[in-house]
Design a protein around this motif. Structure first.
Motif, PDB file in Angstrom:
ATOM      1  N   TRP A   1      10.548   1.766  -7.984  1.00 13.59           N
ATOM      2  CA  TRP A   1       9.694   2.785  -7.376  1.00 13.59           C
ATOM      3  C   TRP A   1      10.247   4.182  -7.646  1.00 13.59           C
ATOM      4  N   SER A   2       9.357   5.049  -8.080  1.00 18.24           N
ATOM      5  CA  SER A   2       9.694   6.469  -8.249  1.00 18.24           C
ATOM      6  C   SER A   2       8.911   7.256  -7.206  1.00 18.24           C
ATOM      7  N   TYR A   3       9.623   8.003  -6.363  1.00 12.24           N
ATOM      8  CA  TYR A   3       8.990   8.729  -5.274  1.00 12.24           C
ATOM      9  C   TYR A   3       8.646  10.151  -5.707  1.00 12.24           C
ATOM     10  N   TRP A   4       7.569  10.675  -5.153  1.00 13.40           N
ATOM     11  CA  TRP A   4       7.013  11.935  -5.652  1.00 13.40           C
ATOM     12  C   TRP A   4       8.035  13.073  -5.634  1.00 13.40           C
ATOM     13  N   GLY A   5       8.920  13.083  -4.629  1.00 17.22           N
ATOM     14  CA  GLY A   5       9.909  14.152  -4.550  1.00 17.22           C
ATOM     15  C   GLY A   5      11.012  14.035  -5.577  1.00 17.22           C
ATOM     16  N   GLY A   6      11.081  12.899  -6.264  1.00 15.56           N
ATOM     17  CA  GLY A   6      12.103  12.711  -7.286  1.00 15.56           C
ATOM     18  C   GLY A   6      11.695  13.186  -8.661  1.00 15.56           C
ATOM     19  N   PHE A   7      10.448  13.600  -8.811  1.00 11.05           N
ATOM     20  CA  PHE A   7       9.990  14.139 -10.088  1.00 11.05           C
ATOM     21  C   PHE A   7      10.411  15.607 -10.208  1.00 11.05           C
ATOM     22  N   ASN A   8      10.391  16.116 -11.399  1.00 10.48           N
ATOM     23  CA  ASN A   8      10.814  17.495 -11.630  1.00 10.48           C
ATOM     24  C   ASN A   8       9.883  18.516 -10.997  1.00 10.48           C
ATOM     25  N   SER A   9       8.622  18.108 -10.801  1.00  9.85           N
ATOM     26  CA  SER A   9       7.647  19.012 -10.190  1.00  9.85           C
ATOM     27  C   SER A   9       6.493  18.186  -9.635  1.00  9.85           C
ATOM     28  N   PRO A  10       5.718  18.763  -8.708  1.00 12.46           N
ATOM     29  CA  PRO A  10       4.523  18.050  -8.232  1.00 12.46           C
ATOM     30  C   PRO A  10       3.554  17.713  -9.356  1.00 12.46           C
ATOM     31  N   ILE A  11       3.474  18.584 -10.359  1.00  8.55           N
ATOM     32  CA  ILE A  11       2.574  18.344 -11.497  1.00  8.55           C
ATOM     33  C   ILE A  11       2.996  17.070 -12.231  1.00  8.55           C
ATOM     34  N   GLU A  12       4.314  16.915 -12.422  1.00  7.72           N
ATOM     35  CA  GLU A  12       4.809  15.719 -13.105  1.00  7.72           C
ATOM     36  C   GLU A  12       4.508  14.465 -12.279  1.00  7.72           C
ATOM     37  N   ALA A  13       4.623  14.583 -10.954  1.00  6.05           N
ATOM     38  CA  ALA A  13       4.316  13.452 -10.065  1.00  6.05           C
ATOM     39  C   ALA A  13       2.841  13.080 -10.159  1.00  6.05           C
ATOM     40  N   ILE A  14       1.986  14.091 -10.247  1.00  5.36           N
ATOM     41  CA  ILE A  14       0.544  13.849 -10.383  1.00  5.36           C
ATOM     42  C   ILE A  14       0.246  13.123 -11.689  1.00  5.36           C
TER      43      ILE A  14
ATOM     44  N   MET B   1       0.859  -1.179   0.000  1.00  2.00           N
ATOM     45  CA  MET B   1       0.000   0.000   0.000  1.00  2.00           C
ATOM     46  C   MET B   1       0.891   1.223   0.000  1.00  2.00           C
ATOM     47  N   VAL B   2       0.642   2.119  -0.951  1.00  2.00           N
ATOM     48  CA  VAL B   2       1.573   3.232  -1.135  1.00  2.00           C
ATOM     49  C   VAL B   2       0.827   4.512  -1.512  1.00  2.00           C
ATOM     50  N   GLY B   3       1.350   5.614  -1.036  1.00  2.00           N
ATOM     51  CA  GLY B   3       0.919   6.944  -1.440  1.00  2.00           C
ATOM     52  C   GLY B   3       2.170   7.786  -1.557  1.00  2.00           C
ATOM     53  N   GLY B   4       2.335   8.501  -2.661  1.00  2.00           N
ATOM     54  CA  GLY B   4       3.542   9.308  -2.843  1.00  2.00           C
ATOM     55  C   GLY B   4       4.612   8.611  -3.664  1.00  2.00           C
ATOM     56  N   ALA B   5       4.268   7.503  -4.278  1.00  2.00           N
ATOM     57  CA  ALA B   5       5.226   6.780  -5.121  1.00  2.00           C
ATOM     58  C   ALA B   5       4.465   5.983  -6.177  1.00  2.00           C
ATOM     59  N   VAL B   6       5.158   5.641  -7.239  1.00  2.00           N
ATOM     60  CA  VAL B   6       4.565   4.834  -8.296  1.00  2.00           C
ATOM     61  C   VAL B   6       5.658   3.939  -8.872  1.00  2.00           C
ATOM     62  N   LYS B   7       5.290   2.721  -9.214  1.00  2.00           N
ATOM     63  CA  LYS B   7       6.273   1.792  -9.781  1.00  2.00           C
ATOM     64  C   LYS B   7       6.308   1.965 -11.290  1.00  2.00           C
ATOM     65  N   ARG B   8       7.520   2.198 -11.804  1.00  2.00           N
ATOM     66  CA  ARG B   8       7.715   2.365 -13.244  1.00  2.00           C
ATOM     67  C   ARG B   8       8.896   1.509 -13.670  1.00  2.00           C
ATOM     68  N   ALA B   9       8.666   0.648 -14.643  1.00  2.00           N
ATOM     69  CA  ALA B   9       9.705  -0.260 -15.154  1.00  2.00           C
ATOM     70  C   ALA B   9      10.320  -1.080 -14.022  1.00  2.00           C
ATOM     71  N   GLY B  10       9.478  -1.488 -13.075  1.00  2.00           N
ATOM     72  CA  GLY B  10       9.931  -2.361 -11.999  1.00  2.00           C
ATOM     73  C   GLY B  10      10.554  -1.667 -10.812  1.00  2.00           C
TER      74      GLY B  10
END
Length: 374
Positions: A236-249, A225-234
């Motif tokens: 986990w990418s965490y929301w703070g690692g995106f270039n912006s909150p919009i990109e994370a959304i 169970m997760v909030g603030g992260a998404v699995k991509r290509a196996g």
């Protein structure tokens, strides 16, 4: 070392109970249409009513901190103490009201009480027992004499359409995944609280804490169970690692999601924890008079009871107490809301023992607590 007692329990459930047919009037329709999974999820979890801390216009009625403070206030009102007798505060929540500071600071402010030591626990459901254990140990060693512990959740605010409609998945398909949508019809809002002291009540039953045992199995499982992260290509990418909150959304990193099939794989491991405690002599099956087990869905309870019966360690289901169908799954608040209703039901007698369990799917965590009415 001091004995420690739960001397009072309180809860706060915002607004009137919301029936199954009304849920999306509060949560909203994603993409302007009702969910195709709602009926299936409700058949599985068997929840009939729940409470939301927002109204049908999506306006917030109570923050998580306010609900926690109101639950603590309810526990104090039913206790033999005054609110300023509290000298330790521990709070638990899946997600607080802000990223910083911790929820405990906001609850302290909402209580409007003197300066005191606080502790903030953030995980999923089992952070409730983390908070209780911290208070239990603080009182046991004599650091403090009176503690307030709360669990509070405001899940519904993350289930509004805007958290989903801007994701790439929804933009491309017009739908959201089952593992995300089913949480909208599983989780709800509320708060529960307990007052712990180093002496029992003079005029009413106390619940003596015998022990609390919490165990993580994160070494064996991926995040469930997760909030603030998404699995991509196996990975986990965490929301703070995106270039912006919009990109994370857009990537879906700000949607709450749960892998239901992975969670079912955790059940045998949680039962192994239970068997270990039996082997250690901490749980004596014939001595347990009440079971307060937090579970998110009746279908998961059925999975667990089948395994318990097969292992020959099932406690009579007539001893199990649940209010899931009427109070909903309130995460960290659930164990307090369960105990509060059982305690005030008149069903608990002096000398009886209550076994509590709070499993957590976040990344496979499980907690047990044994209480005795004195």
């Amino acid at each position: 070392m001091h004995d420690v007692y739960i001397n009072s329990l309180g809860c706060f459930l915002p607004s009137s109970p919301v029936g199954n047919a009304e849920m999306e009037e509060y949560l909203g329709w994603i993409g302007g249409k009702p969910s195709k999974y709602r009926a299936l999820v409700l058949r599985q979890n068997k929840i009939k009513t729940r409470h939301y801390a927002l109204n049908k216009e999506g306006k917030t009625l109570f923050s998580s901190a306010e609900m926690a403070a109101l639950a603590i206030g309810d526990a104090v009102a039913r206790s033999e103490i005054l609110v300023n007798d509290i000298d330790y505060l521990a709070t638990a929540a899946t997600l607080g009201d802000a990223l910083v500071p911790g929820l405990a600071s906001h609850v302290h402010a909402a209580l409007k009480i003197k300066p005191l030591e606080i502790a903030n626990f953030q995980s999923v459901c089992a952070s409730s027992l983390m908070a209780v254990k911290s208070a239990y140990l603080q009182l046991k060693v004599g650091e403090h004499s009176c503690a307030a512990v709360s669990g509070s959740e405001f899940s519904s605010r993350y289930f509004r359409p805007g958290f989903y409609e801007h994701t790439d998945t929804f933009q491309q398909t017009g739908e959201i995944p089952f593992q995300t949508d089913f949480l909208r019809f599983t989780l709800s809002d509320g708060a529960g609280a307990a007052i712990l002291e180093t002496k029992p009540n003079a005029r009413q039953l106390s619940l003596k804490i015998h022990w609390i045992d919490i165990r993580s199995y994160a070494d064996r499982f991926d995040t469930c169970m997760v909030g603030g992260a998404v699995k991509r290509a196996g990975d986990w990418s965490y929301w703070g690692g995106f270039n912006s909150p919009i990109e994370a959304i857009h990537a879906g990193a700000l949607m709450l999601s749960q892998d239901f099939e992975l969670m079912k794989q955790m059940i045998p491991v949680w039962i192994t924890h239970y068997l270990d405690l039996i082997d250690a002599g901490k749980i004596i099956l014939k001595d347990v008079d009440h079971v307060c087990c937090h579970y998110s869905s009746y279908s998961l309870r059925e999975e667990a009871t089948k395994l318990l019966e097969k292992a020959g360690v099932m406690i009579d289901e007539q001893k199990w107490f649940s209010n899931l169908s009427t109070k909903g799954n309130t995460g960290t608040a659930s164990i307090f809301i369960l105990l509060e209703e059982l305690y005030h039901s008149g069903k608990v007698r002096k000398g009886e023992k209550i076994l509590c369990q709070v499993p957590e799917s976040g990344r496979a965590l499980n907690g047990f607590m044994l209480l005795e009415a004195v």
